[in-house]
Motif scaffolding. Sequence first.
Motif, PDB file in Angstrom:
ATOM      1  N   PRO A 210       1.008  -1.829   0.371  1.00 15.21           N
ATOM      2  CA  PRO A 210      -0.284  -0.052   0.109  1.00 15.21           C
ATOM      3  C   PRO A 210       0.856   0.801  -0.089  1.00 15.21           C
ATOM      4  CG  PRO A 210      -0.943  -1.627   1.466  1.00 15.21           C
ATOM      5  CD  PRO A 210       0.492  -2.163   1.359  1.00 15.21           C
ATOM      6  N   LEU A 211       2.141   1.854   0.864  1.00 15.14           N
ATOM      7  CA  LEU A 211       2.637   2.377   1.069  1.00 15.14           C
ATOM      8  C   LEU A 211       3.730   2.734  -0.166  1.00 15.14           C
ATOM      9  CD1 LEU A 211       3.977   4.553   2.397  1.00 15.14           C
ATOM     10  CD2 LEU A 211       5.712   3.370   2.731  1.00 15.14           C
ATOM     11  N   PHE A 212       4.002   1.810  -0.881  1.00 17.31           N
ATOM     12  CA  PHE A 212       4.771   1.547  -3.048  1.00 17.31           C
ATOM     13  C   PHE A 212       3.253   2.109  -3.764  1.00 17.31           C
ATOM     14  CE2 PHE A 212       7.470  -2.195  -1.685  1.00 17.31           C
ATOM     15  CZ  PHE A 212       8.690  -1.375  -0.351  1.00 17.31           C
ATOM     16  N   ILE A 213       2.297   1.831  -3.121  1.00 19.05           N
ATOM     17  CA  ILE A 213       1.022   2.756  -4.145  1.00 19.05           C
ATOM     18  C   ILE A 213       0.824   3.630  -3.831  1.00 19.05           C
ATOM     19  CG2 ILE A 213      -1.802   2.624  -5.105  1.00 19.05           C
ATOM     20  CD1 ILE A 213      -1.392  -0.510  -4.114  1.00 19.05           C
ATOM     21  N   GLY A 214       0.756   4.826  -2.697  1.00 17.73           N
ATOM     22  CA  GLY A 214       0.406   5.625  -2.255  1.00 17.73           C
ATOM     23  C   GLY A 214       1.698   6.488  -2.709  1.00 17.73           C
ATOM     24  N   SER A 215       2.886   5.824  -2.572  1.00 17.11           N
ATOM     25  CA  SER A 215       3.700   6.929  -3.934  1.00 17.11           C
ATOM     26  C   SER A 215       4.004   7.155  -5.179  1.00 17.11           C
ATOM     27  CB  SER A 215       5.131   5.921  -3.666  1.00 17.11           C
ATOM     28  OG  SER A 215       5.268   4.793  -4.726  1.00 17.11           O
ATOM     29  N   PHE A 216       3.052   6.270  -6.129  1.00 16.57           N
ATOM     30  CA  PHE A 216       2.573   7.091  -7.524  1.00 16.57           C
ATOM     31  C   PHE A 216       2.142   8.398  -7.370  1.00 16.57           C
ATOM     32  CE2 PHE A 216       3.153   2.125  -7.688  1.00 16.57           C
ATOM     33  CZ  PHE A 216       4.471   1.924  -9.023  1.00 16.57           C
ATOM     34  N   THR A 217       1.264   8.876  -6.185  1.00 13.46           N
ATOM     35  CA  THR A 217       0.865  10.013  -6.847  1.00 13.46           C
ATOM     36  C   THR A 217       1.026  11.226  -5.425  1.00 13.46           C
ATOM     37  OG1 THR A 217      -1.744  10.653  -6.297  1.00 13.46           O
ATOM     38  CG2 THR A 217      -1.241   9.369  -4.202  1.00 13.46           C
ATOM     39  N   GLU A 218       1.077  12.200  -5.690  1.00  8.04           N
ATOM     40  CA  GLU A 218       1.402  13.351  -5.099  1.00  8.04           C
ATOM     41  C   GLU A 218       0.270  13.973  -4.640  1.00  8.04           C
ATOM     42  OE1 GLU A 218       2.618  17.245  -8.423  1.00  8.04           O
ATOM     43  OE2 GLU A 218       3.637  15.484  -8.751  1.00  8.04           O
ATOM     44  N   LYS A 219      -0.403  12.989  -4.250  1.00  5.40           N
ATOM     45  CA  LYS A 219      -1.639  13.630  -2.715  1.00  5.40           C
ATOM     46  C   LYS A 219      -1.324  12.970  -1.691  1.00  5.40           C
ATOM     47  CE  LYS A 219      -5.766  13.500  -6.424  1.00  5.40           C
ATOM     48  NZ  LYS A 219      -7.371  12.236  -6.549  1.00  5.40           N
ATOM     49  N   GLU A 220      -1.144  14.155  -0.565  1.00  5.22           N
ATOM     50  CA  GLU A 220      -0.662  13.378   0.302  1.00  5.22           C
ATOM     51  C   GLU A 220      -1.409  12.834   1.286  1.00  5.22           C
ATOM     52  OE1 GLU A 220       1.677  16.092   4.657  1.00  5.22           O
ATOM     53  OE2 GLU A 220       1.257  17.049   2.989  1.00  5.22           O
ATOM     54  N   PHE A 221      -2.492  13.204   1.132  1.00  5.81           N
ATOM     55  CA  PHE A 221      -3.718  12.554   1.699  1.00  5.81           C
ATOM     56  C   PHE A 221      -3.882  11.007   1.760  1.00  5.81           C
ATOM     57  CE2 PHE A 221      -7.604  11.285   3.423  1.00  5.81           C
ATOM     58  CZ  PHE A 221      -7.986  11.148   5.142  1.00  5.81           C
ATOM     59  N   PHE A 222      -3.631  10.619   0.916  1.00  3.85           N
ATOM     60  CA  PHE A 222      -3.451   9.356   0.213  1.00  3.85           C
ATOM     61  C   PHE A 222      -2.660   8.647   0.560  1.00  3.85           C
ATOM     62  CE2 PHE A 222      -3.113   6.329  -2.865  1.00  3.85           C
ATOM     63  CZ  PHE A 222      -4.682   5.394  -2.851  1.00  3.85           C
ATOM     64  N   ILE A 223      -1.592   9.341   0.386  1.00  2.00           N
ATOM     65  CA  ILE A 223      -0.352   8.501   0.797  1.00  2.00           C
ATOM     66  C   ILE A 223      -0.387   8.153   1.978  1.00  2.00           C
ATOM     67  CG2 ILE A 223       2.187   8.911   1.449  1.00  2.00           C
ATOM     68  CD1 ILE A 223       1.947  10.613  -1.060  1.00  2.00           C
ATOM     69  N   VAL A 224      -0.847   8.870   3.537  1.00  2.03           N
ATOM     70  CA  VAL A 224      -0.561   8.580   4.211  1.00  2.03           C
ATOM     71  C   VAL A 224      -1.700   7.997   5.262  1.00  2.03           C
ATOM     72  CG1 VAL A 224      -1.636   9.817   6.902  1.00  2.03           C
ATOM     73  CG2 VAL A 224      -0.167  10.988   5.579  1.00  2.03           C
ATOM     74  N   VAL A 225      -3.195   7.327   3.968  1.00  2.00           N
ATOM     75  CA  VAL A 225      -4.226   6.839   4.406  1.00  2.00           C
ATOM     76  C   VAL A 225      -3.451   5.037   3.744  1.00  2.00           C
ATOM     77  CG1 VAL A 225      -6.158   5.550   3.274  1.00  2.00           C
ATOM     78  CG2 VAL A 225      -6.056   7.591   3.543  1.00  2.00           C
ATOM     79  N   MET A 226      -2.926   5.677   3.027  1.00  2.00           N
ATOM     80  CA  MET A 226      -1.787   4.032   2.448  1.00  2.00           C
ATOM     81  C   MET A 226      -0.552   3.568   3.629  1.00  2.00           C
ATOM     82  SD  MET A 226      -3.246   2.619  -0.371  1.00  2.00           S
ATOM     83  CE  MET A 226      -4.657   3.177   0.357  1.00  2.00           C
ATOM     84  N   LEU A 227       0.139   4.731   4.416  1.00  2.00           N
ATOM     85  CA  LEU A 227       1.117   4.421   5.146  1.00  2.00           C
ATOM     86  C   LEU A 227       0.209   3.815   6.679  1.00  2.00           C
ATOM     87  CD1 LEU A 227       3.500   4.370   6.764  1.00  2.00           C
ATOM     88  CD2 LEU A 227       2.576   6.790   7.226  1.00  2.00           C
ATOM     89  N   THR A 228      -0.646   4.417   6.517  1.00  2.00           N
ATOM     90  CA  THR A 228      -1.598   3.936   7.929  1.00  2.00           C
ATOM     91  C   THR A 228      -2.046   2.148   7.473  1.00  2.00           C
ATOM     92  OG1 THR A 228      -3.799   4.544   6.777  1.00  2.00           O
ATOM     93  CG2 THR A 228      -2.846   6.172   8.926  1.00  2.00           C
ATOM     94  N   VAL A 229      -2.136   2.067   6.119  1.00  5.39           N
ATOM     95  CA  VAL A 229      -2.940   0.322   5.790  1.00  5.39           C
ATOM     96  C   VAL A 229      -1.490  -0.435   6.155  1.00  5.39           C
ATOM     97  CG1 VAL A 229      -3.807  -1.116   3.893  1.00  5.39           C
ATOM     98  CG2 VAL A 229      -4.537   0.944   4.257  1.00  5.39           C
ATOM     99  N   THR A 230      -0.379  -0.417   5.574  1.00  7.42           N
ATOM    100  CA  THR A 230       0.785  -0.949   5.562  1.00  7.42           C
ATOM    101  C   THR A 230       0.730  -0.801   7.539  1.00  7.42           C
ATOM    102  OG1 THR A 230       2.037   0.026   3.899  1.00  7.42           O
ATOM    103  CG2 THR A 230       3.150  -0.630   5.757  1.00  7.42           C
ATOM    104  N   MET A 231       1.041   0.400   8.343  1.00 10.18           N
ATOM    105  CA  MET A 231       0.752  -0.160   9.347  1.00 10.18           C
ATOM    106  C   MET A 231      -0.334  -1.470   9.901  1.00 10.18           C
ATOM    107  SD  MET A 231       1.529   4.019  10.722  1.00 10.18           S
ATOM    108  CE  MET A 231       2.159   3.470  12.425  1.00 10.18           C
ATOM    109  N   LEU A 232      -0.924  -0.901   9.783  1.00  8.01           N
ATOM    110  CA  LEU A 232      -2.349  -1.895  10.096  1.00  8.01           C
ATOM    111  C   LEU A 232      -1.822  -3.231  10.055  1.00  8.01           C
ATOM    112  CD1 LEU A 232      -5.343  -0.268   9.220  1.00  8.01           C
ATOM    113  CD2 LEU A 232      -5.107  -0.382  11.218  1.00  8.01           C
ATOM    114  N   LEU A 233      -1.585  -3.645   8.743  1.00 12.87           N
ATOM    115  CA  LEU A 233      -1.065  -4.811   8.124  1.00 12.87           C
ATOM    116  C   LEU A 233       0.701  -5.339   8.756  1.00 12.87           C
ATOM    117  CD1 LEU A 233      -1.289  -4.754   3.917  1.00 12.87           C
ATOM    118  CD2 LEU A 233      -3.114  -5.327   5.528  1.00 12.87           C
ATOM    119  N   ALA A 234       1.316  -4.274   8.921  1.00  8.28           N
ATOM    120  CA  ALA A 234       1.796  -5.016   9.698  1.00  8.28           C
ATOM    121  C   ALA A 234       2.076  -5.661  11.544  1.00  8.28           C
ATOM    122  CB  ALA A 234       3.057  -3.691   9.421  1.00  8.28           C
ATOM    123  N   GLY A 235       0.873  -4.781  11.549  1.00  6.51           N
ATOM    124  CA  GLY A 235       0.794  -4.582  13.226  1.00  6.51           C
ATOM    125  C   GLY A 235      -0.244  -5.891  13.125  1.00  6.51           C
ATOM    126  N   ILE A 236      -0.757  -6.465  12.640  1.00  7.63           N
ATOM    127  CA  ILE A 236      -1.694  -7.839  12.215  1.00  7.63           C
ATOM    128  C   ILE A 236      -1.150  -8.857  12.576  1.00  7.63           C
ATOM    129  CG2 ILE A 236      -3.372  -9.054  10.954  1.00  7.63           C
ATOM    130  CD1 ILE A 236      -4.830  -6.359  10.837  1.00  7.63           C
TER     131      ILE A 236
END
Length: 331
Positions: A210-236
Amino acid sequence: MILADKIMDLRKKNGWSQEELAERMQVSRQAVSKWEGAQTTPDLEKILMLSRLFGVTTDYLLKDEIEAEEFTDGAGYVPVKRISPAQANEFLELRKWAANRIAAATFLCITAVIPLLLFGAASELPGSPVSENLAAGIGLVTLLLLVAPAVATFIFCGFKNAPFAFIGREPFETESGVVELVKQKQEAYRPAYVKCNIIAACLCVLSPIPLFIGSFTEKEFFIVVMLTVTMLLAGIGAALFIIAGVRRASMQKLLKEGDYALRNRQEQRKIHIKENVGTAYWLSATAIYLGWSFLTEDWEITWVVWPIAGILFGVVMCFCNLFLERKEGNQ
């Protein structure tokens, strides 16, 4: 003087018969007779029990060239704890209960920063009703509200485990039926253990996607959302590793297998040193993360401390092992 003679000599000095020594050692009289007749040799755990029972050092018992008795401080009989099948079952159920709560607490610690990241990113959206300061305040309060119950859970699980804290740390005996009970539970749990580890490993490996997917856009909020998805997966993934690991470790402790097999003093010292190094390392990483985050308020950047710390931890442990091996070779 060989070990057999030393056992007999110490027994007679204490005025004990073979039956009395056997009762104190929780073995048969025939076993004591074989020890004193040099027909068999006590295992390492029994050597430790003999040392504690007679109040002498293990060196005195094991080294043929040491003839004078070397007494330990506070010499006297210290009974070795025995674990019954009921106690073993209680311990396993307690660790199963604790595994789920420790995993949940760890998940909270990993994901506690997510609200702070989301509120911070949301405050920078055009026309956002949330100011940057308000977002930071709400995010920090939420972070503390999530971390506080996690820390309380760790402490509570520690208190619950206190009656069984000696398991895996000091010698103990198991009564008849305990080994069979634990092995039966171990075999029954094996499929779940394997499945849990496979899922956890896959989640941790795939979590950066998800973080890699977010890096393909310049939308900061979307990047942060993808980062949170990464953290959720790593946390699980981390939570699943903990659930599987804690339950398996509880069984290994009772069976004295794996990391909990009886070791000599030198091996125990090396393990103790590595545990201390690991504890100091992760406490330092946490201090760096919190210090950097609070000083710069760049929470969307400071999270990189954790993947870097994870990589460097392996390097630190390699150097620690090399240092201990070199030190052992010089002795």
